[in-house]
Design an enzyme around this catalytic site. Structure first.
Site, PDB file in Angstrom:
ATOM      1  N   GLY A  28      41.868  52.638  77.849  1.00  0.00           N
ATOM      2  CA  GLY A  28      42.975  52.732  76.910  1.00  0.00           C
ATOM      3  C   GLY A  28      43.397  54.170  76.696  1.00  0.00           C
ATOM      4  O   GLY A  28      42.648  55.106  76.984  1.00  0.00           O
ATOM      5  N   VAL A  29      44.627  54.341  76.204  1.00  0.00           N
ATOM      6  CA  VAL A  29      45.176  55.679  75.949  1.00  0.00           C
ATOM      7  C   VAL A  29      45.647  55.738  74.509  1.00  0.00           C
ATOM      8  O   VAL A  29      46.323  54.824  74.028  1.00  0.00           O
ATOM      9  CB  VAL A  29      46.343  55.998  76.905  1.00  0.00           C
ATOM     10  CG1 VAL A  29      46.906  57.377  76.595  1.00  0.00           C
ATOM     11  CG2 VAL A  29      45.891  55.908  78.353  1.00  0.00           C
ATOM     12  N   GLY A  30      45.253  56.797  73.795  1.00  0.00           N
ATOM     13  CA  GLY A  30      45.655  56.958  72.405  1.00  0.00           C
ATOM     14  C   GLY A  30      46.378  58.264  72.170  1.00  0.00           C
ATOM     15  O   GLY A  30      46.738  58.981  73.109  1.00  0.00           O
ATOM     16  N   THR A  31      46.585  58.585  70.907  1.00  0.00           N
ATOM     17  CA  THR A  31      47.325  59.789  70.530  1.00  0.00           C
ATOM     18  C   THR A  31      46.587  61.063  70.930  1.00  0.00           C
ATOM     19  O   THR A  31      47.184  62.039  71.374  1.00  0.00           O
ATOM     20  CB  THR A  31      47.561  59.808  69.001  1.00  0.00           C
ATOM     21  OG1 THR A  31      48.179  58.575  68.616  1.00  0.00           O
ATOM     22  CG2 THR A  31      48.473  60.968  68.611  1.00  0.00           C
ATOM     23  N   GLY A  33      43.907  61.282  73.154  1.00  0.00           N
ATOM     24  CA  GLY A  33      43.284  61.288  74.470  1.00  0.00           C
ATOM     25  C   GLY A  33      43.172  59.886  75.020  1.00  0.00           C
ATOM     26  O   GLY A  33      44.033  59.049  74.787  1.00  0.00           O
ATOM     27  N   LYS A  34      42.102  59.618  75.751  1.00  0.00           N
ATOM     28  CA  LYS A  34      41.939  58.306  76.375  1.00  0.00           C
ATOM     29  C   LYS A  34      40.492  57.865  76.317  1.00  0.00           C
ATOM     30  O   LYS A  34      39.587  58.644  76.006  1.00  0.00           O
ATOM     31  CB  LYS A  34      42.413  58.358  77.829  1.00  0.00           C
ATOM     32  CG  LYS A  34      41.674  59.364  78.698  1.00  0.00           C
ATOM     33  CD  LYS A  34      42.250  59.441  80.110  1.00  0.00           C
ATOM     34  CE  LYS A  34      43.631  60.067  80.104  1.00  0.00           C
ATOM     35  NZ  LYS A  34      44.158  60.266  81.484  1.00  0.00           N
ATOM     36  N   VAL A  35      40.278  56.575  76.610  1.00  0.00           N
ATOM     37  CA  VAL A  35      38.930  56.011  76.673  1.00  0.00           C
ATOM     38  C   VAL A  35      38.701  55.502  78.089  1.00  0.00           C
ATOM     39  O   VAL A  35      39.501  54.729  78.620  1.00  0.00           O
ATOM     40  CB  VAL A  35      38.751  54.853  75.665  1.00  0.00           C
ATOM     41  CG1 VAL A  35      37.340  54.254  75.791  1.00  0.00           C
ATOM     42  CG2 VAL A  35      38.995  55.338  74.242  1.00  0.00           C
ATOM     43  N   ASP A 144      40.361  52.088  56.909  1.00  0.00           N
ATOM     44  CA  ASP A 144      41.361  51.667  57.897  1.00  0.00           C
ATOM     45  C   ASP A 144      40.913  50.383  58.600  1.00  0.00           C
ATOM     46  O   ASP A 144      41.003  50.261  59.818  1.00  0.00           O
ATOM     47  CB  ASP A 144      41.597  52.779  58.916  1.00  0.00           C
ATOM     48  CG  ASP A 144      42.873  52.557  59.743  1.00  0.00           C
ATOM     49  OD1 ASP A 144      43.742  51.778  59.294  1.00  0.00           O
ATOM     50  OD2 ASP A 144      42.985  53.135  60.841  1.00  0.00           O
TER      51      ASP A 144
END
Length: 514
Positions: A28-31, A33-35, A144
């Site tokens: 996955g890709v987030g704000t 970086g990535k996993v 959250d």
């Protein structure tokens, strides 16, 4: 430090290695970086590697957020909270080595299936509340909670993730930060009011329970001001198919006034929540323990790394989160999960094995240096097909001293009595002494078990019916250097070894009492 290794043959694509892990496909890709999926070089177990770009973190002013997430995850060892194994830093990136969870987000599961059956929703919800309760007892509020931050493993067990907005609770102090996703945020959060912490997690859990049961959100609107008005009103639709018990729980959790809102304790005691509640989710404080030692995993680490058992024990006792032996050990433990029974065993082993939860069936247990075996009857060893006898009674002495101090006194007493011994692990030794009258050896094992949160049992077990130790077994530096006689015949072994065993126990107890 990250390094690139070029493979020989095949497609010649470079393999990126981070510490003891090789990186694979992107999950996955987030704000920030990535996993990516990772694999431990020696144990071959999978992990999730969260890669955070330092420059992005700095530009977005979320250094504190990342630091909180790392600090909080380092504290946790719970079957329904994602586990952080290690943090590796480079000049450009931060690599968080985390537990690999293959089942995706609970959000996607709900979207795919719509509303869930009540029993399935309850099972998920019980696991979520268990994890949240654990956080609150350790003075952490998540802030959250939402289905996107609840992951599912391959056995469909919930793992609470993303502690980036979490915060420490301090008695007498309140929080003000407005954070989290609007649809799951409590009225006091979106209003900018002060809040203690746990009550906002309870509200979010109420919204999650509604989503599980109904497949929709209790408060929803594309127009944010309208959404906020709905949340502040506390009025939400109640479908006819919901039974009265769960409706009463939802209304308790989704109270606008935080003073009237249910607490986690209220949720745990609710009739709907209590139905089919697994015992392991809420053990008593005495039962909680994340330090259970798995001797098979210890042996595997020794084999993979070419080290001695005492080195692995020292690594685990050191508490160093960066110790490679400790990390490999935890990876092996967490990946011993096969089928549903293996998942149950993992959850059971997270707590003290002496009090198995009633919902988890008994199964053959691995020996453990500080726990009394939980199996009072003979069980079947599935790997070898032979019955394994489990002790119902224990002969021994109890002490409230520290485990290492107890064992030190035992070694001193054995030396004074001129006993021979072999160390199996720091809390388990095999002992023998020569009966000069019969010229036969009397043998027993000594093993230290934890009985409760402050006392220990030194268990005595006769070994006179077993085969004699070999010369190789006697090579331990802690074994006295007396000659080893030839193996005894079954007829010889039948003598008065029971009385000799009790005499040996009595001599040791008297010596310890001095």
């Amino acid at each position: 430090m990250a390094e690139k290794i070029v493979t020989i043959g095949g497609n010649n694509q470079p393999i990126v290695k981070i510490g003891h892990y090789t990186l694979g496909v992107t999950l996955g890709v987030g704000t920030f970086g990535k996993v990516k999926i990772g694999e431990h070089v020696l144990t071959k177990h999978k992990v999730a590697v969260k890669i955070l770009n330092r420059q992005k973190i700095k530009n977005l002013d979320v250094v504190g957020k990342i630091r909180r997430e790392i600090q909080n995850l380092k504290l946790f060892r719970h079957p329904h909270i994602i586990k952080l194994y290690q943090v590796i830093s480079t000049p450009t990136d931060i690599f968080m080595i985390m537990e690999y969870v293959s089942g995706g987000e609970l959000f996607d599961y709900i979207v795919k299936r719509g509303k869930l059956q009540e029993h399935e929703a309850r099972r998920f919800f019980q696991q979520i509340i268990s994890g949240v309760d654990y956080c609150h007892r350790h003075m952490i509020v998540h802030r959250d909670l939402k289905p996107e931050n609840l992951l599912l493993d391959h056995n469909m067990h919930v793992k609470i993730a993303d502690f980036g907005l979490s915060n420490m609770m301090t008695d007498g102090e309140f929080l003000r930060t407005s954070c989290g996703s609007p649809n799951y945020a409590a009225p006091e959060v979106i209003s900018g009011k002060l809040y203690a912490g746990p009550e906002v997690d309870v509200w979010s859990c109420g919204v999650i329970l509604y989503a599980l049961l109904c497949g929709t959100l209790p408060f929803d609107d594309e127009h944010v001001p309208t959404l906020f008005r709905k949340i502040k009103s506390g009025i939400f639709p109640i479908p006819e198919y919901l039974n009265k018990n769960v409706v009463s729980l939802l209304c308790m959790m989704l109270q606008v006034d935080p003073m009237k809102r249910a607490s986690i304790e209220d949720v745990k005691k609710h009739e709907w929540f209590q139905k089919d509640l697994p015992g392991y989710l809420f053990p008593s404080p005495v039962e909680q323990d994340s330090s259970v030692i798995d001797t098979e995993a210890i042996s595997e680490v020794c084999d993979k790394f070419g080290v001695k058992e005492h080195e692995v024990h020292n690594a685990l006792l050191s508490g160093d989160p960066h110790d490679q032996l400790a990390i490999a050990y935890h990876l092996i433990i967490d990946n011993k999960r096969i089928a549903d029974e293996a998942a149950k065993a993992e959850i059971k082993d997270f707590y003290v094995a002496a009090n198995s939860p009633p919902s988890v069936p008994s199964e053959p247990a691995r020996p453990h240096p500080e726990r009394i075996a939980p199996h009072p009857h003979t069980t079947q060893d599935k790997t070898r097909g032979t019955p394994v006898k489990r002790a119902k009674w224990h002969l021994g002495i109890r002490s409230q001293s520290k485990p290492n101090d107890i064992m030190l006194e035992v070694f001193r007493a054995m030396k004074a009595l001129d006993y021979e011994w072999k160390v199996i692990n720091p809390y388990h030794v095999r002992v023998r002494t020569l009966n000069k009258m019969t010229e036969k050896y009397v043998k027993m094992s000594l093993q230290l078990y934890q009985v409760d949160y402050k006392s220990y049992l030194l268990d005595f077990k006769s070994l006179s019916g077993e085969k004699e130790d070999t010369e190789e077994d006697a090579s331990s530096p802690l074994v006295a250097s007396l000659p080893i006689p030839p193996p005894l015949s079954p007829t010889q072994l039948q003598g008065h070894h029971t009385m000799e065993f009790f005499e040996m126990c009595a001599a040791l107890i008297i010596q310890l009492a001095r």
